[in-house]
Design an enzyme around this catalytic site. Structure first.
Site, PDB file in Angstrom:
ATOM      1  N   HIS A  79       0.820  -1.212   0.000  1.00  0.00           N
ATOM      2  CA  HIS A  79       0.000   0.000   0.000  1.00  0.00           C
ATOM      3  C   HIS A  79       0.859   1.268   0.000  1.00  0.00           C
ATOM      4  O   HIS A  79       0.432   2.293  -0.511  1.00  0.00           O
ATOM      5  CB  HIS A  79      -0.984  -0.026   1.180  1.00  0.00           C
ATOM      6  CG  HIS A  79      -2.067  -1.042   1.008  1.00  0.00           C
ATOM      7  ND1 HIS A  79      -3.401  -0.726   0.988  1.00  0.00           N
ATOM      8  CD2 HIS A  79      -2.000  -2.385   0.807  1.00  0.00           C
ATOM      9  CE1 HIS A  79      -4.109  -1.827   0.793  1.00  0.00           C
ATOM     10  NE2 HIS A  79      -3.287  -2.856   0.686  1.00  0.00           N
ATOM     11  N   GLY A 122       6.258   6.173  -4.567  1.00  0.00           N
ATOM     12  CA  GLY A 122       6.536   4.747  -4.431  1.00  0.00           C
ATOM     13  C   GLY A 122       6.770   4.351  -2.979  1.00  0.00           C
ATOM     14  O   GLY A 122       6.044   4.789  -2.078  1.00  0.00           O
ATOM     15  N   ASP A 127       8.065   5.129  -0.222  1.00  0.00           N
ATOM     16  CA  ASP A 127       8.635   6.359   0.349  1.00  0.00           C
ATOM     17  C   ASP A 127       8.160   6.651   1.757  1.00  0.00           C
ATOM     18  O   ASP A 127       8.496   7.692   2.327  1.00  0.00           O
ATOM     19  CB  ASP A 127       8.295   7.559  -0.563  1.00  0.00           C
ATOM     20  CG  ASP A 127       6.779   7.771  -0.685  1.00  0.00           C
ATOM     21  OD1 ASP A 127       6.006   6.962  -0.120  1.00  0.00           O
ATOM     22  OD2 ASP A 127       6.376   8.743  -1.353  1.00  0.00           O
ATOM     23  N   HIS A 178      -0.539 -13.548  -0.470  1.00  0.00           N
ATOM     24  CA  HIS A 178      -1.883 -13.940  -0.027  1.00  0.00           C
ATOM     25  C   HIS A 178      -1.917 -15.370   0.507  1.00  0.00           C
ATOM     26  O   HIS A 178      -2.925 -15.792   1.063  1.00  0.00           O
ATOM     27  CB  HIS A 178      -2.893 -13.737  -1.152  1.00  0.00           C
ATOM     28  CG  HIS A 178      -3.295 -12.298  -1.332  1.00  0.00           C
ATOM     29  ND1 HIS A 178      -4.234 -11.876  -2.245  1.00  0.00           N
ATOM     30  CD2 HIS A 178      -2.880 -11.169  -0.688  1.00  0.00           C
ATOM     31  CE1 HIS A 178      -4.382 -10.553  -2.155  1.00  0.00           C
ATOM     32  NE2 HIS A 178      -3.559 -10.102  -1.233  1.00  0.00           N
ATOM     33  N   SER A 179      -0.818 -16.124   0.341  1.00  0.00           N
ATOM     34  CA  SER A 179      -0.772 -17.476   0.912  1.00  0.00           C
ATOM     35  C   SER A 179      -0.744 -17.437   2.437  1.00  0.00           C
ATOM     36  O   SER A 179      -1.016 -18.431   3.098  1.00  0.00           O
ATOM     37  CB  SER A 179       0.450 -18.248   0.386  1.00  0.00           C
ATOM     38  OG  SER A 179       1.641 -17.766   0.982  1.00  0.00           O
ATOM     39  N   ASP A 216      -6.328 -19.422   2.350  1.00  0.00           N
ATOM     40  CA  ASP A 216      -6.147 -20.851   2.058  1.00  0.00           C
ATOM     41  C   ASP A 216      -6.134 -21.606   3.375  1.00  0.00           C
ATOM     42  O   ASP A 216      -6.235 -21.009   4.437  1.00  0.00           O
ATOM     43  CB  ASP A 216      -4.910 -21.115   1.181  1.00  0.00           C
ATOM     44  CG  ASP A 216      -3.576 -20.918   1.912  1.00  0.00           C
ATOM     45  OD1 ASP A 216      -3.523 -21.051   3.156  1.00  0.00           O
ATOM     46  OD2 ASP A 216      -2.570 -20.644   1.235  1.00  0.00           O
ATOM     47  N   THR A 235      -3.765 -23.286   4.774  1.00  0.00           N
ATOM     48  CA  THR A 235      -2.498 -23.319   5.523  1.00  0.00           C
ATOM     49  C   THR A 235      -1.949 -21.901   5.685  1.00  0.00           C
ATOM     50  O   THR A 235      -0.862 -21.586   5.194  1.00  0.00           O
ATOM     51  CB  THR A 235      -1.443 -24.190   4.794  1.00  0.00           C
ATOM     52  OG1 THR A 235      -1.246 -23.657   3.464  1.00  0.00           O
ATOM     53  CG2 THR A 235      -1.866 -25.642   4.710  1.00  0.00           C
ATOM     54  N   VAL A 292       1.720 -21.005   6.714  1.00  0.00           N
ATOM     55  CA  VAL A 292       2.840 -21.501   5.910  1.00  0.00           C
ATOM     56  C   VAL A 292       2.853 -20.775   4.564  1.00  0.00           C
ATOM     57  O   VAL A 292       1.819 -20.652   3.905  1.00  0.00           O
ATOM     58  CB  VAL A 292       2.740 -23.029   5.680  1.00  0.00           C
ATOM     59  CG1 VAL A 292       4.022 -23.555   5.055  1.00  0.00           C
ATOM     60  CG2 VAL A 292       2.439 -23.755   6.974  1.00  0.00           C
ATOM     61  N   ASP A 303       3.208 -21.276   1.428  1.00  0.00           N
ATOM     62  CA  ASP A 303       3.268 -22.414   0.503  1.00  0.00           C
ATOM     63  C   ASP A 303       2.279 -22.221  -0.642  1.00  0.00           C
ATOM     64  O   ASP A 303       1.600 -21.204  -0.721  1.00  0.00           O
ATOM     65  CB  ASP A 303       2.998 -23.726   1.253  1.00  0.00           C
ATOM     66  CG  ASP A 303       1.580 -23.769   1.828  1.00  0.00           C
ATOM     67  OD1 ASP A 303       0.790 -22.830   1.570  1.00  0.00           O
ATOM     68  OD2 ASP A 303       1.276 -24.731   2.535  1.00  0.00           O
TER      69      ASP A 303
HETATM   70  C1  HEM Z   1      -4.447  -6.951  -7.104  1.00  0.00           C
HETATM   71  C2  HEM Z   1      -3.768  -6.593  -6.066  1.00  0.00           C
HETATM   72  C3  HEM Z   1      -4.264  -6.801  -4.676  1.00  0.00           C
HETATM   73  C4  HEM Z   1      -5.532  -6.676  -4.161  1.00  0.00           C
HETATM   74  C5  HEM Z   1      -6.800  -6.266  -4.887  1.00  0.00           C
HETATM   75  C6  HEM Z   1      -5.452  -7.025  -2.760  1.00  0.00           C
HETATM   76  C7  HEM Z   1      -6.515  -6.996  -1.888  1.00  0.00           C
HETATM   77  C8  HEM Z   1      -6.460  -7.423  -0.573  1.00  0.00           C
HETATM   78  C9  HEM Z   1      -7.590  -7.414   0.330  1.00  0.00           C
HETATM   79  C10 HEM Z   1      -8.969  -6.877   0.015  1.00  0.00           C
HETATM   80  C11 HEM Z   1      -7.173  -7.955   1.492  1.00  0.00           C
HETATM   81  C12 HEM Z   1      -8.005  -8.176   2.763  1.00  0.00           C
HETATM   82  C13 HEM Z   1      -7.898  -6.949   3.658  1.00  0.00           C
HETATM   83  C14 HEM Z   1      -8.871  -7.091   4.804  1.00  0.00           C
HETATM   84  O1  HEM Z   1     -10.072  -7.178   4.529  1.00  0.00           O
HETATM   85  O2  HEM Z   1      -8.439  -7.155   5.957  1.00  0.00           O
HETATM   86  C15 HEM Z   1      -5.784  -8.289   1.341  1.00  0.00           C
HETATM   87  C16 HEM Z   1      -4.995  -8.837   2.326  1.00  0.00           C
HETATM   88  C17 HEM Z   1      -3.630  -8.921   2.244  1.00  0.00           C
HETATM   89  N1  HEM Z   1      -2.856  -8.578   1.165  1.00  0.00           N
HETATM   90 FE1  HEM Z   1      -3.505  -8.059  -0.664  1.00  0.00          FE
HETATM   91  N2  HEM Z   1      -4.163  -7.350  -2.454  1.00  0.00           N
HETATM   92  C18 HEM Z   1      -3.407  -7.227  -3.588  1.00  0.00           C
HETATM   93  C19 HEM Z   1      -2.049  -7.409  -3.690  1.00  0.00           C
HETATM   94  C20 HEM Z   1      -1.219  -7.620  -2.614  1.00  0.00           C
HETATM   95  C21 HEM Z   1       0.213  -7.529  -2.661  1.00  0.00           C
HETATM   96  C22 HEM Z   1       1.018  -7.195  -3.894  1.00  0.00           C
HETATM   97  C23 HEM Z   1       0.667  -7.796  -1.398  1.00  0.00           C
HETATM   98  C24 HEM Z   1       2.072  -7.832  -0.851  1.00  0.00           C
HETATM   99  C25 HEM Z   1       3.129  -7.983  -1.565  1.00  0.00           C
HETATM  100  C26 HEM Z   1      -0.491  -8.088  -0.583  1.00  0.00           C
HETATM  101  C27 HEM Z   1      -0.441  -8.464   0.736  1.00  0.00           C
HETATM  102  C28 HEM Z   1      -1.542  -8.754   1.513  1.00  0.00           C
HETATM  103  C29 HEM Z   1      -1.466  -9.292   2.863  1.00  0.00           C
HETATM  104  C30 HEM Z   1      -0.200  -9.672   3.612  1.00  0.00           C
HETATM  105  C31 HEM Z   1      -2.779  -9.378   3.325  1.00  0.00           C
HETATM  106  C32 HEM Z   1      -3.237  -9.873   4.687  1.00  0.00           C
HETATM  107  C33 HEM Z   1      -3.372  -8.741   5.647  1.00  0.00           C
HETATM  108  C34 HEM Z   1      -3.708  -9.260   7.027  1.00  0.00           C
HETATM  109  O3  HEM Z   1      -3.630 -10.463   7.279  1.00  0.00           O
HETATM  110  O4  HEM Z   1      -4.070  -8.428   7.851  1.00  0.00           O
HETATM  111  N3  HEM Z   1      -1.611  -7.956  -1.345  1.00  0.00           N
HETATM  112  N4  HEM Z   1      -5.376  -7.964   0.077  1.00  0.00           N
END
Ligand code: HEM
Ligand SMILES: *[C@@H]1O[C@H](CO)[C@@H](O)[C@H](O)[C@H]1NC(C)=O
Ligand SMILES: *[C@@H]1O[C@H](CO)[C@@H](O)[C@H](O)[C@H]1NC(C)=O
Ligand SMILES: *[C@@H]1O[C@H](CO)[C@@H](O)[C@H](O)[C@H]1NC(C)=O
Length: 335
Positions: free
Chosen positions: A48, A67, A69, A176-177, A194, A196, A199, A201
């Protein structure tokens, strides 16, 4: 120069690893009843902050964002009110004192803390960490962070503007894993993507391709797609990217190749974490990032009750790999 960064971040590594968290998928943190912030939110924060970067806006003579920053921390009141980042104020406010105390720039701190968070996941990568980002930033333009309900063309175009191919987005989504959601459907707080979630994975890449049959909560929400297992959550964007002809083969390629998944993620994260910076002016401090533990098993499987028949084959030309069905829980607990 080198030793200044090195010492600050070495001290911080211990602190960040121990940051309290209630539902962090891969946290080594202490647990206590009043803890709210998940350490994987640190990993989401890297995205973000960094994706606030638009050469397209710059070409129109507007400010395109800096970026990676630290602007999401410097201007949290504004940027955490952008639709895609609502709710991130909590993690930003919690983390800012550490950055201030250790006198590191907000941009460095965010990428550092994200790398440490991922290193807490078994099977995960030890990401590169470069230090030396400027602490000066301006507010990012709005609407640069993709939303889960965005059409896939819009997501690819936004990522393309920031310099990522559709396949590189697939690589980044390895994050997202180990992810879970709270905001898309607040009724199923902590529902993982998912089975797991602690992990790092390839289960995520398998399970997103299973035919979605249910919503884990009380029905459909904006940005949500049906998932295959009770308790599991599927983002609409992940559902579409997994099935899009431009990305389906990269997606499927990770199913039996966790090593490739980690390599590609590491490469894409090196790019993302330095967006807007001159890498030649940064200093390699990767040694301060902890070495992740190995995963007990990196072999992906079908969850109980699921077989190849439930896979929505999306990569044309390459059959879905042969996987075993693993007996076990038929629902996924919150994390
Ligand atoms: C198309 C691009 C992406 C979309 C639309 C997207 C969207 C989302 C959404 C809606 C959530 C759930 C947030 C919530 O309701 O608590 C989420 C969680 C998460 N996203 Fe993404 N995401 C994207 C790409 C990425 C990228 C590139 C990363 C990191 C490199 C990332 C890392 C994470 C992580 C770690 C979580 C879990 C947050 C938590 O457990 O609190 N996402 N994402
Ligand atoms: C970074 O900038 C913030 C203001 O946005 C300031 O409070 C902080 O002290 C600065 N940190 C360093 C290390 O210069
Ligand atoms: C689902 O639950 C949420 C709260 O978790 C509530 O705001 C919403 O109205 C509910 N929707 C339906 C269709 O019951
Ligand atoms: C997916 O599941 C639905 C039921 O939710 C079913 O009607 C459909 O035939 C299934 N599709 C495949 C490809 O198995």
């Amino acid at each position: 120069m080198f030793s200044k960064f090195f010492v600050s971040f070495l001290a911080l590594a211990a602190v960040v690893s121990a940051v309290p968290s209630k539902r962090a998928s891969c946290s080594k943190g202490r647990s206590a009843s009043n803890e709210k912030v998940g350490s994987m939110e640190l990993s989401a924060l890297t995205f973000h902050d960094a994706i606030g970067f638009s050469p397209a806006l710059a070409r129109q003579g507007k400010f395109g964002g800096g970026g990676a920053d630290g602007s999401i921390m410097a201007f949290a009141q504004i940027e955490t009110n952008f639709k895609a980042s609502i709710g991130m104020d909590e993690i930003v406010e919690e983390q800012r004192p550490f950055a201030l105390k250790h006198k590191v720039s907000f941009g460095d701190f965010i990428q550092f803390a994200g790398a440490v968070a991922v290193s807490n996941c078994a099977g995960g990568p030890r990401l590169q960490f470069l230090a030396g980002r400027s602490n000066h930033s301006q507010v990012s333009p709005p609407d640069l962070v993709p939303l889960p309900e965005d059409p896939v063309d819009k997501i690819f175009a936004r990522m393309g503007d920031a310099g990522f191919s559709p396949n590189e987005l697939v690589d980044l989504l390895a994050s997202h894993s180990v992810a879970a959601q709270d905001k898309v459907d607040p009724g199923v707080h902590g529902s993982p993507f998912d089975s797991t979630p602690s992990v790092f994975d390839a289960q995520f890449y398998v399970e997103t391709l299973l035919n979605g049959t249910l919503f884990p909560g009380n029905g459909s929400h904006v940005g949500e797609a049906k998932s295959p297992i009770p308790g599991e959550f599927r983002l609409a964007s992940d559902d579409l990217i997994a099935r899009d002809p431009r990305t389906a083969c990269e997606w499927q390629s990770f199913v039996t190749n966790q090593k490739l998944m980690v390599q590609r993620f590491t490469r894409a994260m090196a790019k993302m974490s330095t967006l807007g910076n001159n890498v030649h002016e940064l200093v390699d401090c990767s040694e301060v990032i902890p070495v992740p533990s190995k995963a007990a098993s990196n072999v992906a499987h079908f969850p109980d009750g699921k077989t190849i028949k439930d896979i929505e084959q999306s990569c044309k030309g390459t059959p879905f790999p042969v996987l075993k069905t693993q007996a076990g829980p038929t629902s996924v607990p919150v994390v």
